[in-house]
Design an enzyme around this catalytic site. Structure first.
Site, PDB file in Angstrom:
ATOM      1  N   PRO A   2       2.138  -1.972   0.009  1.00  0.00           N
ATOM      2  CA  PRO A   2       2.069  -0.552  -0.356  1.00  0.00           C
ATOM      3  C   PRO A   2       3.065  -0.212  -1.466  1.00  0.00           C
ATOM      4  O   PRO A   2       4.241  -0.558  -1.380  1.00  0.00           O
ATOM      5  CB  PRO A   2       2.440   0.158   0.942  1.00  0.00           C
ATOM      6  CG  PRO A   2       2.157  -0.830   2.020  1.00  0.00           C
ATOM      7  CD  PRO A   2       2.458  -2.162   1.427  1.00  0.00           C
ATOM      8  N   GLU A   3       2.580   0.423  -2.523  1.00  0.00           N
ATOM      9  CA  GLU A   3       3.428   0.850  -3.629  1.00  0.00           C
ATOM     10  C   GLU A   3       3.501   2.376  -3.627  1.00  0.00           C
ATOM     11  O   GLU A   3       3.052   3.018  -2.684  1.00  0.00           O
ATOM     12  CB  GLU A   3       2.875   0.308  -4.957  1.00  0.00           C
ATOM     13  CG  GLU A   3       2.823  -1.206  -5.043  1.00  0.00           C
ATOM     14  CD  GLU A   3       4.202  -1.866  -5.113  1.00  0.00           C
ATOM     15  OE1 GLU A   3       5.204  -1.148  -5.332  1.00  0.00           O
ATOM     16  OE2 GLU A   3       4.277  -3.095  -4.954  1.00  0.00           O
TER      17      GLU A   3
END
Length: 271
Positions: A2-3
């Protein structure tokens, strides 16, 4: 992993619903990347004032102190009025009078950490080295260019480092560099102000679009309501090695930079 877009999408999917909730109890499972820092029992009774984001950290402001939540490499949050009994990879359940917030993290690189405030440890250490927020009004083109001029590493790796600008993960760095017409191997300090400005705008555009599309779901990302993202349907270069460029039809190329995959068009990103 996840960014920034995935973390922001996650925040938006439950922040309004949990704001104003009172914590009833907290269950911690197997140890995560960092310890909670306080006994889970001490969190009971506290009021959740809101949920913010800094980089890839979610900051849950309480009436006393705050919790920093990080999704690590494979974590995701769920928030619902009720959830089934926790499974093997469910490492935090926060029961509130508005519902249950659960952290599911198979690899356990995520974290839930308490701090008295952002200026004190461990929050200060975790947040101090983060770069500018690309979706904030304070993300200044001149400051961005000045920071790049101090870096001699390839521009792709500078974007990934997170100390100049936060949240530009591997997918989004490849897409922003394509949009700006910059090859990922170009040294950061060799970008002119005009090219830096194009990259600045591209970073904002790509990340903004990713948030609108609900993030990127390549494997198992979903927001706190269980909804998957769709930005992966919009990519121009990432994961498209050998396929024709959407602009010039030249085959997209793949190279390795610091053990990460970089995708680019040799014509549209000539230099």
């Amino acid at each position: 992993m996840p960014e920034l877009p995935e973390v922001e999408v996650t925040r938006r999917s439950f922040a309004d619903r949990i704001q104003g909730a009172r914590i009833e109890r907290v269950r911690m499972g197997k140890p995560l990347r960092w310890p909670l820092g306080v006994s889970p029992e001490t969190l009971a009774g506290h009021l959740i004032r809101g949920v913010r984001r800094r980089g890839k950290y979610l900051l849950m402001d309480l009436d006393e102190g705050l919790l920093l939540l990080h999704l690590g490499m494979s974590g995701r949050l769920q928030f619902a009025a009720d959830l089934p009994p926790p499974g093997t990879h469910d490492h935090m359940d926060m029961q509130t009078d508005h519902g249950v917030l659960r952290l599911h993290d198979p690899r356990r690189f995520g974290a839930v950490v308490w701090a008295a405030d952002e200026a004190r440890e461990p929050a200060r250490k975790l947040l101090a080295g983060l770069g500018a927020e690309p979706l904030d009004e304070g993300f200044d083109p001149a400051a961005f260019h000045a920071a790049l001029k101090r870096r001699r590493a390839p521009i792709k790796q500078v974007l990934l480092a997170g100390d100049v600008v936060v949240g530009v993960g591997n997918i989004y760095a490849s897409e922003a560099l394509f949009m700006a017409g910059i090859r990922p191997t170009v040294r950061a300090d060799r970008l002119s102000r005009a090219r830096s400005d194009r990259l600045h705008a591209a970073v904002q555009a790509v990340l903004g679009r990713a948030v609108e599309r609900g993030g990127t779901t390549l494997r198992d990302f979903a927001n706190a309501m269980g909804e998957t993202g769709h930005f992966q349907l919009d990519v121009a270069v990432y994961g498209r090695a050998g396929q024709p460029c959407v602009v010039c039809a030249t085959p997209i190329r793949l190279l390795r930079q610091g053990q990460r995959s970089s995708f680019y068009c040799p014509v549209c990103q000539r230099v």
